[in-house]
Design a protein around this motif. Structure first.
Motif, PDB file in Angstrom:
ATOM      1  N   GLU A 100      -2.575   6.354  -8.963  1.00 31.16           N
ATOM      2  CA  GLU A 100      -3.440   7.621  -8.917  1.00 31.16           C
ATOM      3  C   GLU A 100      -3.875   8.042  -7.534  1.00 31.16           C
ATOM      4  O   GLU A 100      -4.905   7.289  -6.735  1.00 31.16           O
ATOM      5  CB  GLU A 100      -4.491   7.879  -9.979  1.00 31.16           C
ATOM      6  N   GLU A 126      -5.686  17.081   0.944  1.00 30.51           N
ATOM      7  CA  GLU A 126      -6.321  16.286   1.918  1.00 30.51           C
ATOM      8  C   GLU A 126      -6.760  14.766   1.263  1.00 30.51           C
ATOM      9  O   GLU A 126      -7.604  14.387   0.484  1.00 30.51           O
ATOM     10  CB  GLU A 126      -8.033  16.701   2.551  1.00 30.51           C
ATOM     11  N   VAL A 127      -5.833  13.915   1.669  1.00 27.65           N
ATOM     12  CA  VAL A 127      -5.599  12.748   1.041  1.00 27.65           C
ATOM     13  C   VAL A 127      -6.521  11.792   1.104  1.00 27.65           C
ATOM     14  O   VAL A 127      -6.693  11.403   2.401  1.00 27.65           O
ATOM     15  CB  VAL A 127      -4.116  12.056   1.060  1.00 27.65           C
ATOM     16  N   ILE A 128      -7.394  11.289   0.294  1.00 31.29           N
ATOM     17  CA  ILE A 128      -8.311  10.046   0.688  1.00 31.29           C
ATOM     18  C   ILE A 128      -7.924   8.721   0.210  1.00 31.29           C
ATOM     19  O   ILE A 128      -8.084   7.729   1.259  1.00 31.29           O
ATOM     20  CB  ILE A 128      -9.584  10.433  -0.180  1.00 31.29           C
ATOM     21  N   GLY A 129      -7.307   8.469  -0.841  1.00 27.87           N
ATOM     22  CA  GLY A 129      -6.610   6.956  -0.955  1.00 27.87           C
ATOM     23  C   GLY A 129      -5.738   7.231  -2.390  1.00 27.87           C
ATOM     24  O   GLY A 129      -5.573   8.156  -2.811  1.00 27.87           O
ATOM     25  N   CYS A 130      -5.709   5.991  -2.781  1.00 24.32           N
ATOM     26  CA  CYS A 130      -4.793   5.923  -4.124  1.00 24.32           C
ATOM     27  C   CYS A 130      -5.303   4.543  -4.752  1.00 24.32           C
ATOM     28  O   CYS A 130      -5.376   3.469  -4.037  1.00 24.32           O
ATOM     29  CB  CYS A 130      -3.373   5.659  -3.650  1.00 24.32           C
ATOM     30  N   ASP A 131      -5.477   4.715  -6.045  1.00 21.19           N
ATOM     31  CA  ASP A 131      -5.436   3.578  -6.877  1.00 21.19           C
ATOM     32  C   ASP A 131      -4.425   3.234  -7.525  1.00 21.19           C
ATOM     33  O   ASP A 131      -3.533   4.101  -8.081  1.00 21.19           O
ATOM     34  CB  ASP A 131      -6.766   3.965  -8.057  1.00 21.19           C
ATOM     35  N   GLN A 132      -4.190   1.824  -7.607  1.00 17.03           N
ATOM     36  CA  GLN A 132      -2.823   1.471  -8.246  1.00 17.03           C
ATOM     37  C   GLN A 132      -3.612   0.684  -9.355  1.00 17.03           C
ATOM     38  O   GLN A 132      -4.076  -0.187  -9.122  1.00 17.03           O
ATOM     39  CB  GLN A 132      -2.292   0.401  -7.151  1.00 17.03           C
ATOM     40  N   ALA A 154       0.825  -1.047   0.219  1.00 20.36           N
ATOM     41  CA  ALA A 154       0.109  -0.042   0.008  1.00 20.36           C
ATOM     42  C   ALA A 154       1.112   1.244  -0.090  1.00 20.36           C
ATOM     43  O   ALA A 154       1.734   1.538   0.691  1.00 20.36           O
ATOM     44  CB  ALA A 154      -1.047  -0.069   1.331  1.00 20.36           C
ATOM     45  N   PRO A 155       0.690   2.142  -0.905  1.00 21.52           N
ATOM     46  CA  PRO A 155       1.282   3.337  -0.996  1.00 21.52           C
ATOM     47  C   PRO A 155       0.981   4.431   0.223  1.00 21.52           C
ATOM     48  O   PRO A 155       0.203   4.035   0.860  1.00 21.52           O
ATOM     49  CB  PRO A 155       0.875   4.268  -2.121  1.00 21.52           C
ATOM     50  N   PRO A 156       2.140   4.889   0.758  1.00 22.27           N
ATOM     51  CA  PRO A 156       1.997   5.828   2.042  1.00 22.27           C
ATOM     52  C   PRO A 156       1.640   7.198   1.864  1.00 22.27           C
ATOM     53  O   PRO A 156       1.949   7.981   1.258  1.00 22.27           O
ATOM     54  CB  PRO A 156       3.608   6.320   2.309  1.00 22.27           C
ATOM     55  N   ILE A 173       2.327  11.922   1.039  1.00 20.22           N
ATOM     56  CA  ILE A 173       1.865  12.598   0.007  1.00 20.22           C
ATOM     57  C   ILE A 173       0.825  14.005   0.604  1.00 20.22           C
ATOM     58  O   ILE A 173       0.899  15.065  -0.265  1.00 20.22           O
ATOM     59  CB  ILE A 173       0.687  11.688  -0.628  1.00 20.22           C
ATOM     60  N   ASP A 232       0.416   2.666 -12.693  1.00 17.28           N
ATOM     61  CA  ASP A 232      -0.007   3.963 -12.639  1.00 17.28           C
ATOM     62  C   ASP A 232      -0.695   4.152 -11.142  1.00 17.28           C
ATOM     63  O   ASP A 232      -1.474   3.276 -10.761  1.00 17.28           O
ATOM     64  CB  ASP A 232      -1.203   4.149 -13.578  1.00 17.28           C
ATOM     65  N   ILE A 239      -8.626  15.982  -1.718  1.00 15.65           N
ATOM     66  CA  ILE A 239      -9.250  17.282  -2.093  1.00 15.65           C
ATOM     67  C   ILE A 239      -8.138  18.268  -1.977  1.00 15.65           C
ATOM     68  O   ILE A 239      -7.286  18.428  -1.194  1.00 15.65           O
ATOM     69  CB  ILE A 239     -10.365  17.650  -1.039  1.00 15.65           C
ATOM     70  N   GLN A 265     -10.389  22.649  -0.434  1.00  9.42           N
ATOM     71  CA  GLN A 265     -10.663  22.630   1.124  1.00  9.42           C
ATOM     72  C   GLN A 265     -11.023  24.143   1.644  1.00  9.42           C
ATOM     73  O   GLN A 265     -12.041  24.106   2.392  1.00  9.42           O
ATOM     74  CB  GLN A 265      -9.236  22.223   1.732  1.00  9.42           C
ATOM     75  N   TYR A 279      -5.860  10.206  -4.764  1.00  8.14           N
ATOM     76  CA  TYR A 279      -7.109  11.289  -4.681  1.00  8.14           C
ATOM     77  C   TYR A 279      -7.415  11.666  -3.497  1.00  8.14           C
ATOM     78  O   TYR A 279      -6.801  11.114  -2.466  1.00  8.14           O
ATOM     79  CB  TYR A 279      -8.246  10.813  -5.732  1.00  8.14           C
TER      80      TYR A 279
END
Lengths: 135, 135
Positions: free
Chosen positions: B119, A112-118, A99-101, A105, B117, B123, B128, B121
């Motif tokens: 990505e 305000e980081v919510i998540g990451c799609d790889q 899982a990316p950190p 980020i 990739d 805010i 904000q 995501y």
DNA sequence: GTAATTGCAAAAATTTTGCCTCATA
DNA sequence: TATGAGGCAAAATTTTTGCAATTAC
């Protein structure tokens, strides 16, 4: 999304969820429409789109933007990654290796980081075989 | 892609590349079209699309599928990740913190893995602030 | 000169929306 | 019964394509 909204479980919505639960191929809206029509022949494509939108907002399903020209959808099960074939466009699930950190980020970007799609990409076994035949 | 094809550097193609080199906002095809039109008022949107397709195939630019409804493009510079704002859809570059392990994925999936990739995501700072005003 | 490329316009593909009716809660 | 949701069809959006004329090599 209007948070005061109350949603109703219609037979259309129920069947759309059902189709997605049983699919492991991340179908497009149109493919979902085709499958749902077998049980509800009079359902309209607009209804499918409206439901997919709502179901995503309430977190029951997820959108996947794979090839950029159209959306794909999947039932919300546990977190996982995807691998997409650059030849045929099919998508498979992958368990998450690393899982990316997210913390770094946030500092780095001010988001305000919510998540990451790889999304991994490459050539699927079936397309590898095809290109061997041609070569 | 036809590998025997020879490509010509037309002024249209040159200016499209130029616009992408100078853009750091990952523009859509239409936005690129608008910008190129300032220098070539008679260029058509079809030409922009055809060029973006070719430029991606020869590796000069990259496609980014962000929101799923339309493509965005960027000039091919060094590898990096993206972070997308879920409110306004804007995309920013991120330096790569941790590259995902491609080897494992190949064994796990049977794919010939080309890349991944990531990505993120969340805010963006600007959105904000907006939501603070509303609340 | 030849074949890649363009502009234009039409078409295709995907998604959204208006409106009236139906049905869920 | 109030209002969320559906069906249908039209519209909006994004991308692709056919064709004759043009242009880079």
């Amino acid at each position: 999304m209007d948070l005061n909204q109350t949603y109703r479980m219609t037979k259309q919505r129920k069947i759309i969820v059902d189709v997605l639960k049983k699919s492991n191929d991340h179908p497009t809206a149109d493919l979902i429409y085709q499958k749902v029509r077998r049980k509800l022949p009079r359902i309209s494509l607009g209804t499918v789109y409206r439901n997919l939108e709502i179901l995503e907002q309430i977190g029951m399903i997820r959108k996947i933007n794979s090839d950029g020209t159209r959306m794909r959808f999947e039932f919300s099960s546990e977190e996982h990654n995807h691998i997409r074939c650059t030849e045929c466009g099919s998508i498979e699930d992958l368990k998450i290796d690393c899982a990316p950190p997210l913390g770094n980020i946030s500092e780095e970007s001010g988001y305000e980081v919510i998540g990451c799609d790889q999304e991994y990409y490459g050539i699927c076994p079936s397309c590898q075989k095809k290109s061997q035949k041609i070569a």
